[in-house]
Scaffold this motif. Structure first.
Motif, mmCIF file in Angstrom:
data_model
loop_
_atom_site.group_PDB
_atom_site.id
_atom_site.type_symbol
_atom_site.label_atom_id
_atom_site.label_comp_id
_atom_site.label_asym_id
_atom_site.label_seq_id
_atom_site.Cartn_x
_atom_site.Cartn_y
_atom_site.Cartn_z
ATOM 1 N N ARG A 47 28.366 42.255 51.668
ATOM 2 C CA ARG A 47 28.355 40.846 51.278
ATOM 3 C C ARG A 47 27.301 40.670 50.188
ATOM 4 N N VAL A 48 27.716 40.113 49.064
ATOM 5 C CA VAL A 48 26.823 40.009 47.915
ATOM 6 C C VAL A 48 26.737 38.563 47.457
ATOM 7 N N VAL A 49 25.511 38.099 47.264
ATOM 8 C CA VAL A 49 25.283 36.806 46.621
ATOM 9 C C VAL A 49 24.653 37.100 45.267
ATOM 10 N N SER A 50 25.286 36.602 44.209
ATOM 11 C CA SER A 50 24.855 36.942 42.857
ATOM 12 C C SER A 50 24.863 35.719 41.952
ATOM 13 N N THR A 51 24.045 35.787 40.922
ATOM 14 C CA THR A 51 24.152 34.822 39.811
ATOM 15 C C THR A 51 25.312 35.260 38.918
ATOM 16 N N GLN A 52 25.501 34.562 37.807
ATOM 17 C CA GLN A 52 26.576 34.890 36.867
ATOM 18 C C GLN A 52 26.426 36.273 36.251
ATOM 19 N N LEU A 53 25.292 36.892 36.478
ATOM 20 C CA LEU A 53 25.054 38.244 35.982
ATOM 21 C C LEU A 53 26.227 39.179 36.273
ATOM 22 N N ILE A 54 26.785 39.097 37.463
ATOM 23 C CA ILE A 54 27.819 40.049 37.883
ATOM 24 C C ILE A 54 29.151 39.792 37.176
ATOM 25 N N GLU A 55 29.312 38.613 36.592
ATOM 26 C CA GLU A 55 30.564 38.304 35.891
ATOM 27 C C GLU A 55 30.672 39.017 34.550
ATOM 28 N N ALA A 56 29.543 39.434 34.033
ATOM 29 C CA ALA A 56 29.515 39.967 32.669
ATOM 30 C C ALA A 56 29.849 41.451 32.642
ATOM 31 N N GLY A 57 31.089 41.770 32.967
ATOM 32 C CA GLY A 57 31.567 43.135 32.803
ATOM 33 C C GLY A 57 31.132 44.119 33.863
ATOM 34 N N VAL A 58 30.520 43.665 34.963
ATOM 35 C CA VAL A 58 30.114 44.581 36.025
ATOM 36 C C VAL A 58 31.355 44.984 36.819
ATOM 37 N N ASP A 59 31.567 46.273 36.924
ATOM 38 C CA ASP A 59 32.800 46.804 37.519
ATOM 39 C C ASP A 59 32.651 46.933 39.033
ATOM 40 N N VAL A 60 33.060 45.890 39.751
ATOM 41 C CA VAL A 60 33.104 45.911 41.218
ATOM 42 C C VAL A 60 34.437 45.322 41.655
ATOM 43 N N ASP A 61 34.837 45.634 42.884
ATOM 44 C CA ASP A 61 36.169 45.226 43.347
ATOM 45 C C ASP A 61 36.088 44.714 44.784
ATOM 46 N N PHE A 62 36.059 43.375 44.940
ATOM 47 C CA PHE A 62 35.986 42.740 46.252
ATOM 48 C C PHE A 62 37.337 42.136 46.629
ATOM 49 N N PRO A 63 37.674 42.122 47.916
ATOM 50 C CA PRO A 63 38.926 41.485 48.335
ATOM 51 C C PRO A 63 38.852 39.963 48.298
ATOM 52 N N VAL A 64 37.615 39.424 48.434
ATOM 53 C CA VAL A 64 37.425 37.973 48.465
ATOM 54 C C VAL A 64 36.220 37.612 47.598
ATOM 55 N N VAL A 65 36.372 36.555 46.802
ATOM 56 C CA VAL A 65 35.267 36.061 45.978
ATOM 57 C C VAL A 65 35.141 34.555 46.172
ATOM 58 N N TYR A 66 33.920 34.093 46.360
ATOM 59 C CA TYR A 66 33.608 32.663 46.353
ATOM 60 C C TYR A 66 32.917 32.359 45.031
ATOM 61 N N ARG A 67 33.323 31.267 44.374
ATOM 62 C CA ARG A 67 32.702 30.896 43.101
ATOM 63 C C ARG A 67 32.300 29.433 43.115
ATOM 64 N N SER A 68 31.007 29.200 42.931
ATOM 65 C CA SER A 68 30.529 27.834 42.785
ATOM 66 C C SER A 68 31.163 27.225 41.547
ATOM 67 N N MET A 69 31.489 25.932 41.594
ATOM 68 C CA MET A 69 32.204 25.254 40.519
ATOM 69 C C MET A 69 31.533 25.514 39.169
#
Length: 736
Positions: free
Chosen positions: A510-532
């Motif tokens: 379980r990972v809680v991240s800032t937008q940092l992870i959106e910038a091309g970081v190659d990970v593969d989760f079955p479920v993602v929660y995104r704050s508006m």
């Protein structure tokens, strides 16, 4: 009498550089540099005139030890306007006046502006130049090929842009000739390989990608291969403006590089410049390119890679080559940031402008093009259009969420989309369903996350990430991780490695991240929660969900966070609001091509008065009649990152502590700069000041280069660098 340009450490004038030699060398190199945009002869004359004032007796006395200050730049500028008139003469005058101090304002700033300098009457007699220097006349044929405005709307912009590029040629030629004479041991490390060498090197990478597809012929891999082949096919096109719209996970990094290399080879381009919005991912992209075309051919240049001036003699040979290339981008493949790229195009200082002429005749790829700064969007697009129209540059906007910029691009430039089957690819890469779940408190979100085996939650600020992580960590310690840019790259690399390992082994993660992870970081989760957030951010978040298509469909839940999780300053709330209106129109199908187009059109319509918020274009237009452009003021205004960022080094592990210790003791601290990059964290100046007050950072920079955290209690080995207790942001800001 002999006249000299530069001295040596000895009094033997036989070893000094003759002024005539320096002027002719600079003129010749300036001509060579400017020939890529048709202004070779004009640059030649500018190079001859740039140090004309050194022909005065007073300047020669200064070389012999006199303390009298001599203005040696104004003489050549006055001579230029006298010989070539108000228009061409002033173009040359700007370049000559600014070759040390920077391009001046036209008529703003009193003594330092162009008109004031041209009106000076106390210039030392420089007429001795007539005895040995022949300044050629400029014929009409010499001016027929120089960059010309393509429309009335771009008339002033085009002329000011040309002055800056001509300036770049002369200052780089001046620096190089001076370096060659004064420090040949340094100069000899400058070398450039051709695009052809990179192209042939890349064929091995292409073979590897094709082999990977054959061994694992999944639908996703086949689609990626299809995108790659289409890019290679379209690369035969002419110089121009292209878009590459590829769904997240579609392999656009390799595909865009494949296009650029073949296009550069066919169209005889000199280099490729890959522009990335985030420093947080530039390293991983640069590593991809190094493996693809050879590390010796790739220059990584951004704020974390600014080498100290005094370090050269202590670097390894390969580092010397790269360090020198940061000065003028004389490398075949440059990886840089949007800030570095666009601010250089509007700069006035020689250190920033020196590289500009090497942008001409290149391929420029803007990755994550939707991140072009809205406050400077129109000036940025004018600059790109000018590069395409007059400097033989091909520009590619590369993204999954293509911004609707067509109506803002001047000169009637046609934009060509490389991909011809976007709807089909969108269906293939549609690996997620998006569901809006409304308002959620931190307690509710953390509870939902704790019930899932593998899940990623992305929020908008580091404060929210920390608060949410703490709540989740209390509920589930095993397999719970935090990611933000407050963690140094070495720390993030370890955490990401563990995350990927757990995902692969189907362990709790379980990972809680800032937008940092959106910038091309190659990970593969079955479920993602995104704050508006804005639709482009939600699209990036979706790219971390079911990335490899292992499930029939992943789930992305978009939620409204607690008040402090939605910054109310800047443009963030506006982007979220437009996302909500887009959802009302398109339902949960907000990542369709139509929805994305609608989102950006609404955003740019709402912000139409702010697409040039600093009035850069207006300032340039005011000076077009008399060529009186406010270069210095524009350079100060064009500041994409308003809050100054500083780099601090954290003693993350024993290796970092050892490097810090050695750097502190060394006579040559600069030799450790590159090694310490992986232990760096970028923070705002006000945060650094608070840490200094708290005693966490020494008042003095280590080696005169870096601020260093000297109290390890200020670095948390789960969440990264801590704030000082008394830190107060001047306003609500976004920090990844």
């Amino acid at each position: 009498m002999y006249f000299y340009a530069h001295t040596t450490d000895t009094n033997d004038k036989n070893e000094w550089q003759l002024l005539i030699n320096h002027l002719e060398n600079v003129a010749s190199n300036s001509e060579k540099f400017a020939s890529s945009f048709g202004a070779g002869r004009l640059a030649y004359v500018a190079g001859l005139l740039h140090d004309l004032g050194k022909y005065s007796i007073e300047f020669q006395s200064r070389l012999e030890g006199s303390s009298e200050k001599v203005d040696h730049s104004t003489a050549g500028a006055i001579e230029a306007e006298k010989r070539f008139g108000r228009m061409i003469g002033r173009v040359l005058a700007y370049v000559i006046l600014g070759h040390h101090s920077g391009l001046p304002n036209g008529n703003i700033g009193k003594e330092r502006n162009l008109l004031s300098r041209l009106s000076k009457t106390d210039i030392k007699d420089y007429s001795y130049y007539k005895n040995e220097l022949n300044i050629p006349n400029l014929k009409n044929s010499d001016l027929l090929t120089i960059p010309m405005p393509k429309s009335l709307n771009t008339d002033a912009f085009s002329k000011s842009f040309f002055i800056r590029f001509l300036y770049s040629c002369v200052v780089d030629a001046d620096f190089l000739d001076t370096e060659k004479f004064m420090s040949y041991d340094r100069y000899k490390y400058r070398e450039t390989k051709s695009i052809d060498e990179l192209y042939y090197h890349f064929q091995n990478t292409l073979s590897m990608l094709e082999d990977k597809c054959r061994k694992n012929p999944s639908t996703i891999n086949s689609a990626r291969n299809q995108i790659l082949k289409r890019c290679i096919e379209m690369a035969s096109g002419k110089t121009g403006f292209y878009t590459l719209t590829v769904p997240t996970g579609g392999g656009k990094t390799y595909s865009s590089l494949a296009f650029a290399l073949k296009h550069a080879k066919i169209n005889k381009k000199d280099r490729i410049i890959y522009v990335i919005p985030y420093t947080s991912i530039i390293e991983q992209n640069a590593d991809v390119f190094r493996k693809a075309v050879g590390s010796e051919n790739v220059l990584e240049h951004h704020s974390n890679y600014d080498y100290p001036d005094d370090s050269f003699d202590t670097w390894r040979n390969d580092d010397k080559k790269h360090r020198l290339a940061t000065e003028n981008w004389d490398m075949p493949l440059i990886v840089t940031t949007s800030v570095q790229f666009f601010e250089s195009l509007f700069a006035n200082k020689s250190s920033q402008c020196r590289k500009l002429h090497n942008i001409a005749n290149s391929v420029v790829i803007l990755d994550e093009a939707q991140m072009m700064p809205i406050d400077y969007l129109r000036p940025c697009l004018y600059a790109l259009a000018e590069l395409i129209s007059n400097y033989n540059v091909t520009v590619i906007l590369c993204t999954a969420t293509q911004p609707s910029i067509d109506r803002f691009v001047p000169n009637n430039i046609e934009i060509t989309e490389i991909i011809n089957n976007q709807d089909q690819l969108n269906r293939i890469f549609k690996r997620v369903n998006i569901r809006y779940i409304g308002n959620k408190s931190d307690n509710e979100i953390s509870f939902e996350l704790s019930k899932l085996q593998q899940v990623l939650c992305i929020v908008n600020t580091r404060r929210h990430a920390k608060e949410l992580f703490d709540k989740l960590h209390t509920l589930k310690k095993e397999g719970t991780f935090h990611l933000s840019a407050r963690m140094c790259p070495a720390h993030r690399k370890i955490v990401l490695s563990e995350i990927r390992k757990r995902l692969k082994e189907n362990k709790e993660c379980r990972v809680v991240s800032t937008q940092l992870i959106e910038a091309g970081v190659d990970v593969d989760f079955p479920v993602v929660y995104r704050s508006m957030a804005g639709i482009d951010s939600i699209a990036q978040a979706s790219g971390r969900c079911n990335r490899e298509g292992k499930k029939e469909s992943g789930m992305v839940y978009v939620f409204e966070p607690e008040i402090y999780g939605m910054p109310n300053k800047g443009r963030f709330e506006l982007c979220a609001s437009i996302t909500r209106s887009t959802r009302r129109k398109f339902g949960d199908n907000i990542l369709s091509s139509e929805a994305i187009k609608y989102y950006f059109e609404e955003l740019y319509d709402y912000e139409r008065e702010n697409l040039d918020s600093k009035k850069i274009l207006e300032d340039i237009n005011e000076g077009k009649k008399e060529l009186l452009f406010p270069f210095e003021d524009i350079s100060k205004k064009f500041n994409i990152i308003e809050n100054d960022m500083v780099t601090v080094i954290v003693p993350f592990d024993e290796a970092a502590k050892q490097l810090i210790y050695e750097m502190e003791k060394s006579k040559y601290p600069g030799m450790y700069a590159r090694s310490l990059q992986k232990y760096s964290v970028q923070i705002y100046s006000f945060e650094k000041d608070a840490l200094v007050r708290a005693g966490a950072i020494n008042v003095k920079k280590l080696g005169g280069i870096y601020w260093v955290i000297n109290d390890s209690s200020f670095y948390d080995y789960i969440t990264g660098l801590k704030d000082a207790i008394d830190v107060k942001a001047p306003n609500e800001i976004l920090v990844f």
